[in-house]
Design an enzyme around this catalytic site. Structure first.
Site, mmCIF file in Angstrom:
data_model
loop_
_atom_site.group_PDB
_atom_site.id
_atom_site.type_symbol
_atom_site.label_atom_id
_atom_site.label_comp_id
_atom_site.label_asym_id
_atom_site.label_seq_id
_atom_site.Cartn_x
_atom_site.Cartn_y
_atom_site.Cartn_z
ATOM 1 N N CYS A 2 -16.759 -59.438 12.062
ATOM 2 C CA CYS A 2 -17.563 -58.912 12.615
ATOM 3 C C CYS A 2 -18.551 -58.483 11.790
ATOM 4 C CB CYS A 2 -17.292 -57.374 13.228
ATOM 5 S SG CYS A 2 -16.323 -57.541 14.689
ATOM 6 N N SER A 56 -15.278 -60.462 19.176
ATOM 7 C CA SER A 56 -14.228 -59.943 20.092
ATOM 8 C C SER A 56 -12.739 -60.436 19.647
ATOM 9 C CB SER A 56 -14.431 -60.087 21.393
ATOM 10 O OG SER A 56 -15.760 -59.698 21.864
ATOM 11 N N GLU A 84 -9.536 -55.840 10.946
ATOM 12 C CA GLU A 84 -8.512 -55.482 11.987
ATOM 13 C C GLU A 84 -7.538 -54.555 11.074
ATOM 14 O OE1 GLU A 84 -5.199 -58.010 14.640
ATOM 15 O OE2 GLU A 84 -6.979 -59.055 13.573
#
Length: 378
Positions: A2, A56, A84
């Protein structure tokens, strides 16, 4: 992958437009969604603006969108996060046993709640790769943090404006900070050029642009609207002799657990397989953790002295992965050079190779791939 961006400074049209440009410059990092958020200003008009571009991976629903706000205890905190958290299910289970509930099934919501309950102590509880910015609306304070090994980047630029208001820009990429248009005279840092020529990359905390720094690995930093800054190193690489030693069986278990956690995703995950020891071990352990063949990817060359395709192919055959070999010829190199250079944020000698194999993974329909380097986290 991201992209996050933000400005700590005046809440006005100038900074709103700058943040929009910063977030737009990160679109390639997060094609699945975008978000902009701003805090309420203090009496001097100063607050925090946050931007996010989403790729995503976990919780594909809108419940995982960012910026994400948590109002635990009537105390609003808002986060933008890149990375993550591999132990988020363990952390979520513990929080739920303590009575906490969640709307999202993803790791961002768990990390945000943990930060709301444990403050900076929560950073050391996270196992994963991350860079995030957390705005605490009550304390009027911004927390920036980066994972222990510095896998995810976070760049900062202090920029007092012409009106005297103290401000800070931060982003996942230097190009995003430049896109803000707030730096009046950006210039190349000569030390970065020397670092690139000597090391093949720019050594942090320096960057190619003077005045822009990289947050250290294993560091969190709090910045108040008054300009007060506090820096803390919450983790550093242990030196030989620090703590108890571990045996072969325990080390193997740590690496197996690390690889298995890296595979947690709601989308397929691929593996970069060069044929070397690191990538071969990661691929083998990933395949062992999967009931179906994992996708492995190798970059091959016509020059046999540089080509590891035969070895990688043999490893893929031995572990039973679904193998993809991408041949990079001189013509391919020439045609891809301009696009590959455009994708680089910080210059590196290995940029073209990374671009070509990453493009092959994306063309195969995958969003995520593990690189062939073992990072065992305790």
């Amino acid at each position: 992958m991201c992209g996050i961006a933000g400005i700590l400074g005046r809440i006005d049209g100038r900074n709103r437009a700058a943040l929009q440009r910063m977030t737009d410059a990160l679109a390639h990092r997060g094609p699945d969604g975008a978000g902009i958020w701003e805090s309420s200003p203090d009496p001097d008009g100063v607050g925090c603006l946050l931007g996010h571009r989403r790729l995503s991976i976990i919780d594909l629903s809108s419940a995982g969108d960012q910026p994400m706000t948590d109002g635990t205890g009537g105390h609003n905190r808002t986060i933008v996060f890149n990375g993550e958290i591999y132990n988020f299910k363990d952390l979520r289970r513990d929080l739920e046993q303590a009575g906490e509930t969640f709307e999202s099934t993803g790791d961002t919501a768990v990390m945000l709640r943990l930060l709301a309950l444990r403050a900076t102590d929560a950073v050391g509880m996270l196992r994963g790769m991350f860079a995030f910015a957390l705005w605490d609306d009550c304390a009027r304070r911004l927390l920036l943090a980066r994972d222990p090994l510095g896998i995810k980047p976070l760049y900062l630029c202090h920029n007092p404006d012409r009106h005297g208001a103290w401000s800070l820009m931060f982003s996942s990429e230097v190009r995003s900070i430049l896109a803000a248009g707030l730096l009046e005279h950006p210039r190349l840092d000569g030390r970065a050029v020397r670092s690139l020529l000597w090391n093949g990359f720019v050594v942090g905390p320096g960057t190619a642009v003077a005045g822009v720094e990289l947050l250290d690995a294993g560091e969190w930093r709090t910045i108040e609207t008054s300009g007060t800054v506090r820096r803390t190193t919450y983790w550093s690489i242990p030196r030989p002799g620090d703590g108890p030693s571990i045996g072969e069986a325990e080390l193997r278990q740590i690496v197996e657990d690390s690889v298995a956690r890296h595979l947690i995703a709601d989308v397929p995950v691929g593996i970069f397989l060069s044929g070397g020891i690191d990538s071969s071990a990661v691929a083998a352990l990933a395949q062992r953790a999967h009931s179906t063949p994992v996708h492995t990817f190798t970059l091959g060359f016509d020059e046999q002295e540089f080509n590891e395709g035969d070895i990688a192919r043999a490893v893929a055959g031995a572990i039973g992965s679904e193998h993809h070999e991408i041949r990079l010829t001189e013509a391919d190199f020439t045609s891809a050079l301009e696009t590959a250079v455009e994708t680089l944020d910080q210059p590196t000698f290995d940029g073209l190779n990374s671009y070509c194999i990453s493009k092959a993974v994306r063309d195969a329909g995958l969003k995520v791939a593990l690189v062939g380097t073992v990072h065992a986290q305790g």
